[in-house]
Design a protein around this motif. Sequence first.
Motif, PDB file in Angstrom:
ATOM      1  N   VAL A 135      18.598   2.462  38.567  1.00 60.64           N
ATOM      2  CA  VAL A 135      19.666   2.954  39.444  1.00 60.64           C
ATOM      3  C   VAL A 135      19.378   3.218  40.945  1.00 60.64           C
ATOM      4  CG1 VAL A 135      21.502   4.739  39.756  1.00 60.64           C
ATOM      5  CG2 VAL A 135      21.049   3.779  37.237  1.00 60.64           C
ATOM      6  N   ASN A 136      18.084   3.858  41.266  1.00 63.40           N
ATOM      7  CA  ASN A 136      17.744   4.334  42.354  1.00 63.40           C
ATOM      8  C   ASN A 136      17.398   3.096  43.263  1.00 63.40           C
ATOM      9  OD1 ASN A 136      16.199   7.452  41.447  1.00 63.40           O
ATOM     10  ND2 ASN A 136      18.282   6.897  41.549  1.00 63.40           N
ATOM     11  N   THR A 139      20.398   0.637  43.926  1.00 59.03           N
ATOM     12  CA  THR A 139      21.162   1.239  44.822  1.00 59.03           C
ATOM     13  C   THR A 139      20.609   0.852  46.134  1.00 59.03           C
ATOM     14  OG1 THR A 139      22.099   2.663  43.287  1.00 59.03           O
ATOM     15  CG2 THR A 139      22.400   3.191  45.562  1.00 59.03           C
ATOM     16  N   VAL A 165      17.158   8.389  44.644  1.00 55.76           N
ATOM     17  CA  VAL A 165      17.364   7.324  45.858  1.00 55.76           C
ATOM     18  C   VAL A 165      16.765   7.602  47.184  1.00 55.76           C
ATOM     19  CG1 VAL A 165      19.325   6.521  47.001  1.00 55.76           C
ATOM     20  CG2 VAL A 165      19.767   7.123  44.675  1.00 55.76           C
ATOM     21  N   GLY A 166      16.297   8.667  47.591  1.00 55.67           N
ATOM     22  CA  GLY A 166      15.795   9.094  48.842  1.00 55.67           C
ATOM     23  C   GLY A 166      14.359   8.490  48.760  1.00 55.67           C
ATOM     24  N   SER A 185      15.847  17.052  53.878  1.00 51.98           N
ATOM     25  CA  SER A 185      15.608  17.753  52.601  1.00 51.98           C
ATOM     26  C   SER A 185      15.523  19.216  52.716  1.00 51.98           C
ATOM     27  CB  SER A 185      14.542  17.034  51.852  1.00 51.98           C
ATOM     28  OG  SER A 185      13.242  17.732  52.339  1.00 51.98           O
ATOM     29  N   SER A 186      15.187  19.906  51.680  1.00 50.05           N
ATOM     30  CA  SER A 186      14.690  21.371  51.874  1.00 50.05           C
ATOM     31  C   SER A 186      13.266  21.351  52.428  1.00 50.05           C
ATOM     32  CB  SER A 186      14.741  21.985  50.588  1.00 50.05           C
ATOM     33  OG  SER A 186      15.734  21.874  49.880  1.00 50.05           O
ATOM     34  N   TYR A 204      17.866  20.300  56.393  1.00 45.20           N
ATOM     35  CA  TYR A 204      19.351  20.348  56.841  1.00 45.20           C
ATOM     36  C   TYR A 204      19.924  21.961  56.330  1.00 45.20           C
ATOM     37  CZ  TYR A 204      20.127  20.528  51.628  1.00 45.20           C
ATOM     38  OH  TYR A 204      20.101  20.837  50.321  1.00 45.20           O
ATOM     39  N   PHE A 249      28.176   6.246  49.691  1.00 45.56           N
ATOM     40  CA  PHE A 249      27.759   5.936  48.234  1.00 45.56           C
ATOM     41  C   PHE A 249      27.717   7.266  47.364  1.00 45.56           C
ATOM     42  CE2 PHE A 249      23.016   7.044  47.853  1.00 45.56           C
ATOM     43  CZ  PHE A 249      22.871   7.335  48.984  1.00 45.56           C
ATOM     44  N   ALA A 251      29.210  11.592  46.650  1.00 40.92           N
ATOM     45  CA  ALA A 251      29.849  12.821  46.943  1.00 40.92           C
ATOM     46  C   ALA A 251      29.312  14.067  46.430  1.00 40.92           C
ATOM     47  CB  ALA A 251      31.332  12.848  46.197  1.00 40.92           C
ATOM     48  N   ALA A 252      27.985  14.187  46.953  1.00 42.70           N
ATOM     49  CA  ALA A 252      27.212  15.333  46.381  1.00 42.70           C
ATOM     50  C   ALA A 252      27.980  16.670  46.867  1.00 42.70           C
ATOM     51  CB  ALA A 252      25.671  15.189  46.822  1.00 42.70           C
ATOM     52  N   PHE A 290      29.625   1.870  48.716  1.00 41.53           N
ATOM     53  CA  PHE A 290      28.796   1.307  47.786  1.00 41.53           C
ATOM     54  C   PHE A 290      28.918   1.921  46.398  1.00 41.53           C
ATOM     55  CE2 PHE A 290      24.818   0.455  45.236  1.00 41.53           C
ATOM     56  CZ  PHE A 290      24.969  -1.066  45.212  1.00 41.53           C
ATOM     57  N   ILE A 341      18.139  19.721  38.375  1.00 38.54           N
ATOM     58  CA  ILE A 341      18.461  18.908  39.591  1.00 38.54           C
ATOM     59  C   ILE A 341      19.669  19.595  40.371  1.00 38.54           C
ATOM     60  CG2 ILE A 341      19.911  16.541  40.257  1.00 38.54           C
ATOM     61  CD1 ILE A 341      18.329  15.335  37.584  1.00 38.54           C
ATOM     62  N   ARG A 344      18.457  21.899  42.849  1.00 41.16           N
ATOM     63  CA  ARG A 344      17.600  21.332  44.006  1.00 41.16           C
ATOM     64  C   ARG A 344      16.232  21.501  43.894  1.00 41.16           C
ATOM     65  NH1 ARG A 344      22.067  21.425  48.880  1.00 41.16           N
ATOM     66  NH2 ARG A 344      24.022  21.749  47.444  1.00 41.16           N
ATOM     67  N   LYS A 345      15.459  21.370  42.523  1.00 42.46           N
ATOM     68  CA  LYS A 345      14.126  21.679  42.588  1.00 42.46           C
ATOM     69  C   LYS A 345      13.289  20.193  42.503  1.00 42.46           C
ATOM     70  CE  LYS A 345      14.389  26.131  40.164  1.00 42.46           C
ATOM     71  NZ  LYS A 345      14.662  26.758  38.818  1.00 42.46           N
ATOM     72  N   ASN A 346      14.055  19.109  42.266  1.00 44.65           N
ATOM     73  CA  ASN A 346      13.308  18.052  42.134  1.00 44.65           C
ATOM     74  C   ASN A 346      12.862  17.353  43.154  1.00 44.65           C
ATOM     75  OD1 ASN A 346      16.090  17.499  42.293  1.00 44.65           O
ATOM     76  ND2 ASN A 346      15.579  15.323  42.233  1.00 44.65           N
TER      77      ASN A 346
HETATM   78  N1  LIG Z   1      26.950   4.730  44.590  1.00 45.19           N
HETATM   79  C1  LIG Z   1      25.995   4.432  43.827  1.00 45.19           C
HETATM   80  O1  LIG Z   1      25.735   3.441  43.126  1.00 45.19           O
HETATM   81  C2  LIG Z   1      24.629   5.599  43.600  1.00 45.19           C
HETATM   82  C3  LIG Z   1      23.736   5.233  42.704  1.00 45.19           C
HETATM   83  C4  LIG Z   1      23.042   6.262  42.760  1.00 45.19           C
HETATM   84  C5  LIG Z   1      22.793   7.440  43.469  1.00 45.19           C
HETATM   85  N2  LIG Z   1      23.887   7.462  44.067  1.00 45.19           N
HETATM   86  C6  LIG Z   1      24.452   8.842  44.766  1.00 45.19           C
HETATM   87  O2  LIG Z   1      23.043   9.417  45.480  1.00 45.19           O
HETATM   88  C7  LIG Z   1      22.828  10.600  45.603  1.00 45.19           C
HETATM   89  C8  LIG Z   1      21.589  11.039  45.425  1.00 45.19           C
HETATM   90  O3  LIG Z   1      21.239  10.617  43.923  1.00 45.19           O
HETATM   91  P1  LIG Z   1      20.211  10.906  43.322  1.00 45.19           P
HETATM   92  O4  LIG Z   1      19.717  10.415  41.908  1.00 45.19           O
HETATM   93  O5  LIG Z   1      18.593  10.323  44.310  1.00 45.19           O
HETATM   94  O6  LIG Z   1      19.754  12.465  43.583  1.00 45.19           O
HETATM   95  P2  LIG Z   1      18.522  13.478  42.810  1.00 45.19           P
HETATM   96  O7  LIG Z   1      17.273  12.532  42.837  1.00 45.19           O
HETATM   97  O8  LIG Z   1      19.021  14.024  41.963  1.00 45.19           O
HETATM   98  O9  LIG Z   1      18.477  14.448  44.120  1.00 45.19           O
HETATM   99  C9  LIG Z   1      18.766  15.633  44.210  1.00 45.19           C
HETATM  100  C10 LIG Z   1      18.263  16.253  45.509  1.00 45.19           C
HETATM  101  O10 LIG Z   1      19.261  16.215  46.354  1.00 45.19           O
HETATM  102  C11 LIG Z   1      19.400  17.120  47.232  1.00 45.19           C
HETATM  103  N3  LIG Z   1      20.591  17.677  47.355  1.00 45.19           N
HETATM  104  C12 LIG Z   1      21.448  17.729  48.666  1.00 45.19           C
HETATM  105  N4  LIG Z   1      22.659  17.798  48.273  1.00 45.19           N
HETATM  106  C13 LIG Z   1      22.697  18.391  47.166  1.00 45.19           C
HETATM  107  C14 LIG Z   1      23.979  18.883  46.314  1.00 45.19           C
HETATM  108  N5  LIG Z   1      25.146  19.090  46.825  1.00 45.19           N
HETATM  109  N6  LIG Z   1      23.518  19.152  44.960  1.00 45.19           N
HETATM  110  C15 LIG Z   1      22.280  18.975  44.412  1.00 45.19           C
HETATM  111  N7  LIG Z   1      21.323  18.376  45.085  1.00 45.19           N
HETATM  112  C16 LIG Z   1      21.602  18.281  46.412  1.00 45.19           C
HETATM  113  C17 LIG Z   1      18.565  18.335  46.479  1.00 45.19           C
HETATM  114  O11 LIG Z   1      17.268  18.311  47.256  1.00 45.19           O
HETATM  115  P3  LIG Z   1      17.181  19.027  48.870  1.00 45.19           P
HETATM  116  O12 LIG Z   1      18.259  20.154  48.692  1.00 45.19           O
HETATM  117  O13 LIG Z   1      15.671  19.388  48.864  1.00 45.19           O
HETATM  118  O14 LIG Z   1      17.577  18.020  49.659  1.00 45.19           O
HETATM  119  C18 LIG Z   1      18.137  17.742  45.227  1.00 45.19           C
HETATM  120  O15 LIG Z   1      16.866  18.126  44.759  1.00 45.19           O
HETATM  121  C19 LIG Z   1      23.939  11.376  44.916  1.00 45.19           C
HETATM  122  O16 LIG Z   1      24.995  11.681  45.739  1.00 45.19           O
HETATM  123  C20 LIG Z   1      24.367  10.377  43.929  1.00 45.19           C
HETATM  124  O17 LIG Z   1      25.876  10.477  43.550  1.00 45.19           O
HETATM  125  C21 LIG Z   1      24.854   6.883  44.117  1.00 45.19           C
END
Ligand SMILES: NC(=O)c1ccc[n+]([C@@H]2O[C@H](COP(=O)([O-])OP(=O)(O)OC[C@H]3O[C@@H](n4cnc5c(N)ncnc54)[C@H](OP(=O)(O)O)[C@@H]3O)[C@@H](O)[C@H]2O)c1
Length: 381
Positions: A135-136, A139, A165-166, A185-186, A204, A249, A251-252, A290, A341, A344-346
């Motif tokens: 997924v990550n 994407t 994803v980041g 990020s934090s 941020y 991509f 809506a966090a 996306f 998650i 926001r610990k990961n």
């Molecule tokens: N459209 C697609 O196909 C697709 C596919 C994959 C993921 N995504 C999107 O990509 C984003 C990232 O996904 P991921 O899997 O990489 O996430 P993740 O690994 O679970 O990252 C979570 C991190 O994001 C930060 N964050 C910022 N705003 C947040 C919020 N409102 N709630 C919780 N954490 C928040 C936090 O760190 P800090 O606070 O330190 O920044 C947290 O530790 C999500 O929005 C997800 O829906 C979309």
Amino acid sequence: MATGGSGKVMKECMLTGFGGYHKLKVVDAPKPGSPGDGQVLIKVVASGINFAELHARQGMYKSKDGKVTPPCVLGMEASGTVEEVGKGVETLQVGDRVFCINMFELWKEYVVIPANRAFVMPDEMSFEEAASIPVNYLTAYLMLFDFGNLRKNKSVLCHMAAGGVGFAVTQLCKTVENVTVFGTSSEHKHKAIQANGVDHPIDYRTKDYVEEVRKISPNGVDIVLDPLCGADTKKGYDLLKPMGKLIIFGAANGMTGEHKSFTNLASMWWSLPTFKPLSMMTSNKSVAGFHLGYLSGDDESEAMITDAAADLVRMYKEGLIKPHVDSVWPFEKAGDAMKYIADRKNVGKVVLSWEKKDDTEEKKEGGGEKKDEGNEKPGVL
Ligand SMILES: NC(=O)c1ccc[n+]([C@@H]2O[C@H](COP(=O)([O-])OP(=O)(O)OC[C@H]3O[C@@H](n4cnc5c(N)ncnc54)[C@H](OP(=O)(O)O)[C@@H]3O)[C@@H](O)[C@H]2O)c1
């Protein structure tokens, strides 16, 4: 308990209803029988957790086939070993170590999926790393290289740079010459994201990221990847240079903590900008959306995913990418892993594993084993 085509029982991690973390439970279920034509049976070792599952648990996720309705099994990615192949499958063999992607239902000990959704892992890749790829990295890859048309000397704003994803976005940016990455990020995660390749980390939580970007690059950036939505979508658009691309991509911003918040969702929708075609034309900017989960069902989409997966395997073998696994949790602790998650610990990817024992008391943070070793920076061109 009724048994499946195999007459055997397995475990699966079920979403028993919409709501809190306790709605996820490991239960007995029938083990699937033999795969049909063009399918494979995989013994799953590990699976990634994605925001999609957090949204689905809260009742906020709509898949291409409709709303995800419990009782059901989540899980969009997994790694494991091929146990049986169906008729006509030529790309995989029994015993192959694979990673795979599917629209949910992968948080099971055994899964049957179409063979074209499973990809052979490099020998040196661990099952936890492999579960972090689909997924990550797909994407990140499709956004940057297809929509984004990322080329040398460009700049990218990557929100949630310390998430799964980041990490993938940053590593893929660094496979292209002289790409500058701004990452939010934090603050306590800045060392980790810098080690991963972020040039300009921005906290941020305490700073205005728009101002921070403009201090370094007054004209803004070439690509903004927006997983936040709401007010940040407008900020991202305004930050684009001429010929810049905003790719929405996620809506966090609509997600807070354990339960769905209507206030939060409403405020996110309320602050969404409208894009006017003529003003987009005169400002030379583009906006794209996306969603990997909706990229399926036709030959061209499937081929896009297959080709991207093959290229990601090549990049891993060449040391250009390496998933950063934050922690590995037993499936019994899926709810705790989701809370981790949402809190926001990961730093990197959170992975569930059937091989991990539920020995919570001995572990940090309620059940996840931290994976700090072996996450060195990938090769940077
Ligand atoms: N459209 C697609 O196909 C697709 C596919 C994959 C993921 N995504 C999107 O990509 C984003 C990232 O996904 P991921 O899997 O990489 O996430 P993740 O690994 O679970 O990252 C979570 C991190 O994001 C930060 N964050 C910022 N705003 C947040 C919020 N409102 N709630 C919780 N954490 C928040 C936090 O760190 P800090 O606070 O330190 O920044 C947290 O530790 C999500 O929005 C997800 O829906 C979309």
